[in-house]
Design a protein around this motif. Sequence first.
Motif, PDB file in Angstrom:
ATOM      1  N   VAL A   6       0.291  -1.050  -0.568  1.00 17.67           N
ATOM      2  CA  VAL A   6      -0.070  -0.309   0.166  1.00 17.67           C
ATOM      3  C   VAL A   6       0.967   1.333  -0.090  1.00 17.67           C
ATOM      4  N   VAL A   7       0.386   1.983  -0.741  1.00 10.49           N
ATOM      5  CA  VAL A   7       0.856   3.764  -0.657  1.00 10.49           C
ATOM      6  C   VAL A   7      -0.255   4.888  -0.268  1.00 10.49           C
ATOM      7  N   ALA A   8       0.150   5.631   0.372  1.00 10.45           N
ATOM      8  CA  ALA A   8      -1.060   6.459   0.892  1.00 10.45           C
ATOM      9  C   ALA A   8      -1.674   7.196  -0.370  1.00 10.45           C
ATOM     10  N   ALA A   9      -0.914   7.184  -1.292  1.00  8.72           N
ATOM     11  CA  ALA A   9      -2.183   7.351  -3.029  1.00  8.72           C
ATOM     12  C   ALA A   9      -3.303   6.390  -2.708  1.00  8.72           C
ATOM     13  N   ASP A  10      -3.226   5.494  -2.370  1.00  9.44           N
ATOM     14  CA  ASP A  10      -4.840   4.068  -2.522  1.00  9.44           C
ATOM     15  C   ASP A  10      -5.495   4.159  -1.904  1.00  9.44           C
ATOM     16  N   VAL A  11      -5.390   5.879  -0.877  1.00  9.75           N
ATOM     17  CA  VAL A  11      -5.833   5.460   0.686  1.00  9.75           C
ATOM     18  C   VAL A  11      -7.654   5.403  -0.240  1.00  9.75           C
ATOM     19  N   PRO A  12      -7.811   5.969  -1.394  1.00  8.37           N
ATOM     20  CA  PRO A  12      -9.448   6.833  -1.583  1.00  8.37           C
ATOM     21  C   PRO A  12     -10.233   5.891  -2.187  1.00  8.37           C
ATOM     22  N   ALA A  13      -8.962   4.923  -3.019  1.00 12.10           N
ATOM     23  CA  ALA A  13      -9.409   3.962  -3.251  1.00 12.10           C
ATOM     24  C   ALA A  13     -10.237   2.162  -2.350  1.00 12.10           C
TER      25      ALA A  13
END
Length: 172
Positions: A6-13
């Motif tokens: 996981v990376v922070a940019a994945d949070v919404p998806a």
Amino acid sequence: MLIRGVVAADVPALARVHVDAWHVGYAGLMPQGLLDTTTVERRTASWERTVRTQRDPREKILIAEVDGTPAGFAHTGPGRDPDAAGTGELWALNVAPSHWGSGLAPYLIEAAHEALRHAGFERATLWVLTGNSRARRFYERHGWGPDSVTREETIRGFSVAELRYTLDLRLD
């Protein structure tokens, strides 16, 4: 299909996958009031905290990416049960309903097994809703079996019945 960390940019998806999987997969299995309070906003805030927080190095959040977009996840780490010393746990595995039956979930659970092994665990547990026959069949196809331990879990004031499954990671 790609499995990655996981990376922070994945949070919404990630939050969207989580909510959609719960709303479709748990309809009729969990109290409707609980599903109604399971929102993208609530899940986004929770995942933001989880991804930002320094975790136990044995904890892993794996993302199943399809065409550049997260379509599923598995969350593993040390067992959290009182009798779980030295045991790993599959904390969650969810796939977007639009990808059910695509082969993504088997790929993701195998990656979760490998993450648990890599973290040094020889045995793992997971909790599944007692009435979730679809999930139970899936886990059983992948080597998991019920160990007859049950619990009533309280989530945001709602009670759900769960059954614990175990897996010997040395045999998988």
